[in-house]
Write a protein that holds these residues in place. Structure first.
Motif, PDB file in Angstrom:
ATOM      1  N   ASN A 133       1.365   5.099  10.533  1.00 23.37           N
ATOM      2  CA  ASN A 133       1.334   4.092  11.655  1.00 23.37           C
ATOM      3  C   ASN A 133       2.188   4.224  12.713  1.00 23.37           C
ATOM      4  O   ASN A 133       3.402   3.998  12.685  1.00 23.37           O
ATOM      5  CB  ASN A 133       1.538   2.643  10.700  1.00 23.37           C
ATOM      6  CG  ASN A 133       1.336   1.516  11.792  1.00 23.37           C
ATOM      7  OD1 ASN A 133       0.947   1.676  12.945  1.00 23.37           O
ATOM      8  ND2 ASN A 133       1.416   0.196  11.269  1.00 23.37           N
ATOM      9  N   HIS A 136       4.258   1.194  14.375  1.00 20.24           N
ATOM     10  CA  HIS A 136       5.313   0.653  13.533  1.00 20.24           C
ATOM     11  C   HIS A 136       6.469   1.021  14.266  1.00 20.24           C
ATOM     12  O   HIS A 136       6.688   2.052  14.790  1.00 20.24           O
ATOM     13  CB  HIS A 136       5.369   1.112  12.108  1.00 20.24           C
ATOM     14  CG  HIS A 136       6.160   0.077  11.418  1.00 20.24           C
ATOM     15  ND1 HIS A 136       7.625   0.428  11.425  1.00 20.24           N
ATOM     16  CD2 HIS A 136       6.040  -0.717  10.511  1.00 20.24           C
ATOM     17  CE1 HIS A 136       7.919  -0.728  10.532  1.00 20.24           C
ATOM     18  NE2 HIS A 136       7.441  -1.260   9.931  1.00 20.24           N
ATOM     19  N   GLU A 162       5.273  -1.735  -5.240  1.00 19.77           N
ATOM     20  CA  GLU A 162       4.217  -1.620  -4.106  1.00 19.77           C
ATOM     21  C   GLU A 162       4.845  -2.117  -2.800  1.00 19.77           C
ATOM     22  O   GLU A 162       5.282  -3.120  -2.592  1.00 19.77           O
ATOM     23  CB  GLU A 162       2.774  -2.300  -4.150  1.00 19.77           C
ATOM     24  CG  GLU A 162       1.777  -2.025  -2.961  1.00 19.77           C
ATOM     25  CD  GLU A 162       1.450  -0.554  -3.256  1.00 19.77           C
ATOM     26  OE1 GLU A 162       0.703  -0.154  -2.241  1.00 19.77           O
ATOM     27  OE2 GLU A 162       1.508   0.073  -4.415  1.00 19.77           O
ATOM     28  N   MET A 164       5.803  -3.174   1.196  1.00 20.15           N
ATOM     29  CA  MET A 164       5.094  -3.818   2.475  1.00 20.15           C
ATOM     30  C   MET A 164       3.975  -2.956   3.229  1.00 20.15           C
ATOM     31  O   MET A 164       3.080  -3.225   3.398  1.00 20.15           O
ATOM     32  CB  MET A 164       6.008  -4.606   3.231  1.00 20.15           C
ATOM     33  CG  MET A 164       6.970  -5.662   2.892  1.00 20.15           C
ATOM     34  SD  MET A 164       7.615  -6.759   3.915  1.00 20.15           S
ATOM     35  CE  MET A 164       8.887  -5.669   4.832  1.00 20.15           C
ATOM     36  N   GLU A 165       4.695  -1.551   3.332  1.00 24.62           N
ATOM     37  CA  GLU A 165       4.151  -0.754   4.246  1.00 24.62           C
ATOM     38  C   GLU A 165       4.343   0.899   3.771  1.00 24.62           C
ATOM     39  O   GLU A 165       5.701   0.813   3.569  1.00 24.62           O
ATOM     40  CB  GLU A 165       3.944  -0.922   5.696  1.00 24.62           C
ATOM     41  CG  GLU A 165       3.113  -0.146   6.467  1.00 24.62           C
ATOM     42  CD  GLU A 165       2.853  -0.250   7.748  1.00 24.62           C
ATOM     43  OE1 GLU A 165       2.018   0.217   8.354  1.00 24.62           O
ATOM     44  OE2 GLU A 165       3.272  -1.462   8.452  1.00 24.62           O
ATOM     45  N   THR A 166       3.558   1.743   3.677  1.00 23.26           N
ATOM     46  CA  THR A 166       4.047   3.140   3.678  1.00 23.26           C
ATOM     47  C   THR A 166       3.955   3.921   4.741  1.00 23.26           C
ATOM     48  O   THR A 166       2.603   3.872   5.476  1.00 23.26           O
ATOM     49  CB  THR A 166       3.296   3.840   2.466  1.00 23.26           C
ATOM     50  OG1 THR A 166       3.177   3.178   1.176  1.00 23.26           O
ATOM     51  CG2 THR A 166       3.686   5.353   2.541  1.00 23.26           C
ATOM     52  N   LEU A 167       5.058   4.154   5.392  1.00 20.82           N
ATOM     53  CA  LEU A 167       4.974   4.576   6.783  1.00 20.82           C
ATOM     54  C   LEU A 167       4.901   6.000   7.113  1.00 20.82           C
ATOM     55  O   LEU A 167       4.431   6.601   7.850  1.00 20.82           O
ATOM     56  CB  LEU A 167       6.355   4.085   7.708  1.00 20.82           C
ATOM     57  CG  LEU A 167       6.593   2.823   7.802  1.00 20.82           C
ATOM     58  CD1 LEU A 167       7.808   2.498   8.438  1.00 20.82           C
ATOM     59  CD2 LEU A 167       5.244   2.028   8.547  1.00 20.82           C
ATOM     60  N   ARG A 179       5.640   9.458  -1.081  1.00 20.86           N
ATOM     61  CA  ARG A 179       5.759   8.440  -0.097  1.00 20.86           C
ATOM     62  C   ARG A 179       7.145   8.479   0.483  1.00 20.86           C
ATOM     63  O   ARG A 179       8.068   7.787  -0.164  1.00 20.86           O
ATOM     64  CB  ARG A 179       5.225   7.174  -0.712  1.00 20.86           C
ATOM     65  CG  ARG A 179       3.684   7.142  -1.136  1.00 20.86           C
ATOM     66  CD  ARG A 179       3.203   5.935  -2.152  1.00 20.86           C
ATOM     67  NE  ARG A 179       3.931   6.183  -3.622  1.00 20.86           N
ATOM     68  CZ  ARG A 179       4.461   5.251  -4.356  1.00 20.86           C
ATOM     69  NH1 ARG A 179       3.995   3.949  -3.944  1.00 20.86           N
ATOM     70  NH2 ARG A 179       4.935   5.577  -5.411  1.00 20.86           N
ATOM     71  N   LEU A 182       9.160   3.816   3.239  1.00 24.81           N
ATOM     72  CA  LEU A 182       8.541   2.877   2.430  1.00 24.81           C
ATOM     73  C   LEU A 182       9.374   1.572   3.059  1.00 24.81           C
ATOM     74  O   LEU A 182      10.598   1.382   3.055  1.00 24.81           O
ATOM     75  CB  LEU A 182       8.927   2.786   0.742  1.00 24.81           C
ATOM     76  CG  LEU A 182       8.045   3.959   0.247  1.00 24.81           C
ATOM     77  CD1 LEU A 182       8.276   3.915  -1.162  1.00 24.81           C
ATOM     78  CD2 LEU A 182       6.479   4.112   0.571  1.00 24.81           C
ATOM     79  N   THR A 183       8.666   0.419   3.443  1.00 26.04           N
ATOM     80  CA  THR A 183       9.205  -0.741   3.692  1.00 26.04           C
ATOM     81  C   THR A 183       9.283  -1.814   2.513  1.00 26.04           C
ATOM     82  O   THR A 183       8.207  -2.077   2.047  1.00 26.04           O
ATOM     83  CB  THR A 183       9.079  -1.527   5.055  1.00 26.04           C
ATOM     84  OG1 THR A 183       7.606  -1.715   4.986  1.00 26.04           O
ATOM     85  CG2 THR A 183       9.177  -0.402   6.168  1.00 26.04           C
ATOM     86  N   TYR A 184      10.379  -2.768   2.635  1.00 24.19           N
ATOM     87  CA  TYR A 184      10.302  -3.811   1.651  1.00 24.19           C
ATOM     88  C   TYR A 184      11.043  -5.055   2.187  1.00 24.19           C
ATOM     89  O   TYR A 184      11.676  -4.863   3.316  1.00 24.19           O
ATOM     90  CB  TYR A 184      10.977  -3.619   0.357  1.00 24.19           C
ATOM     91  CG  TYR A 184      10.492  -2.302  -0.443  1.00 24.19           C
ATOM     92  CD1 TYR A 184       9.537  -2.713  -1.392  1.00 24.19           C
ATOM     93  CD2 TYR A 184      10.728  -1.186  -0.355  1.00 24.19           C
ATOM     94  CE1 TYR A 184       8.900  -1.794  -2.284  1.00 24.19           C
ATOM     95  CE2 TYR A 184      10.084  -0.109  -1.137  1.00 24.19           C
ATOM     96  CZ  TYR A 184       9.147  -0.567  -2.071  1.00 24.19           C
ATOM     97  OH  TYR A 184       8.749   0.451  -2.845  1.00 24.19           O
TER      98      TYR A 184
END
Length: 261
Positions: A133, A136, A162, A164-167, A179, A182-184
């Motif tokens: 993305n 982002h 899982e 919020m988003e895999t960047l 992966r 990763l955002t959380y």
């Protein structure tokens, strides 16, 4: 407003391994701090495991907007009371960036609630990182993909919740994928896990990696006042309810009495 970042590093490999010491003469924390200073708009301090309270005193954390965490061989030496202190600051709104082998740190596993396990191989492979993305904030200014010449392989499955988003997704010469960005969010605090950063390679001197670190600090920054009530469970008496009411049934607790945690 200047973002107050604190770079934490266990600082053990630098003391015992000549290769790591040559790559990072100021420590891994020093290289990361330098990258953040170059990013602009960020004031940076560092802390290490062997400092009193691991350099993570109540006062230090109260004055930290974003904490960056690098650990590897000494996860078990981090005191549980310090982990709890960091966790509560994340809940209140402090950003946390967990780097490379920090996936096995007590603080990351505590916040994720999972084993955070993976497969790995140390062979100096090319790592090709794909940006999923480009819009982002953490990916601002990045190409569609970039390469790190030598890195340690991390492979799926990565047993984390899982995100919020895999960047970012990484590909390695041996064929594995991972992966890697990763955002959380936990409570009011934003969390970013970023995979690259093996101590035997000069990853934190890579210009693109350094750009991502600066972007991540800006993304994780929460300008709001710390959410101090996030860990509290106050007893609200009936006469303080938004709508007046009468007590109609039996009670275990008196007004104002603390509940059980």
């Amino acid at each position: 407003m200047t973002i107050r970042a604190l770079v934490w590093n266990e600082n053990r490999h630098e003391q015992t391994n000549a290769l790591v010491r040559r790559l990072y003469p100021q420590g891994i924390h020093g290289a990361i701090a330098e990258a953040l200073k170059d990013a602009g708009g960020i004031s940076v301090e560092t802390a290490t495991l062997d400092e009193p309270e691991h350099g993570l005193t109540v006062e230090k954390l109260e004055n930290t907007d974003v904490l960056l965490w690098w650990g590897h061989k000494a996860h078990g030496e981090v005191k549980d009371e310090i982990v709890k202190r960091v966790q509560e600051r994340v809940w209140e709104g402090m950003g946390l960036i967990v780097l490379h082998s920090g996936h096995f740190s007590k603080i990351f596993k505590q916040l994720m609630g999972t084993p955070c396990a993976l497969s790995w191989r140390e062979a100096g492979e090319v790592e090709r990182i794909w940006v999923l993305n480009k819009n982002h904030p953490i990916a601002e200014g990045l190409p569609e993909h970039f390469e790190i010449e030598h890195e340690e392989m991390y492979g799926e499955p990565f047993t984390v919740p899982e995100p919020m988003e895999t960047l970012f997704i990484s590909w390695f010469e041996g064929g594995e994928v991972f992966r890697s960005g990763l955002t959380y969010q936990r409570g009011a605090g934003k969390i970013f896990y970023f995979r690259p950063g093996h101590e035997a390679y000069p990853t934190y001197h890579n210009a693109t990696v350094r750009q991502i670190l600066g972007n991540a600090v800006r993304w994780a920054y929460n300008p709001a006042t710390a959410w101090k009530r996030v860990n509290q469970a106050p007893n609200t008496p009936h006469d303080k309810a938004p709508v007046p009411l009468e007590v109609k049934g039996p009670r275990l607790h008196e007004d104002g009495e603390e509940g059980y945690k």
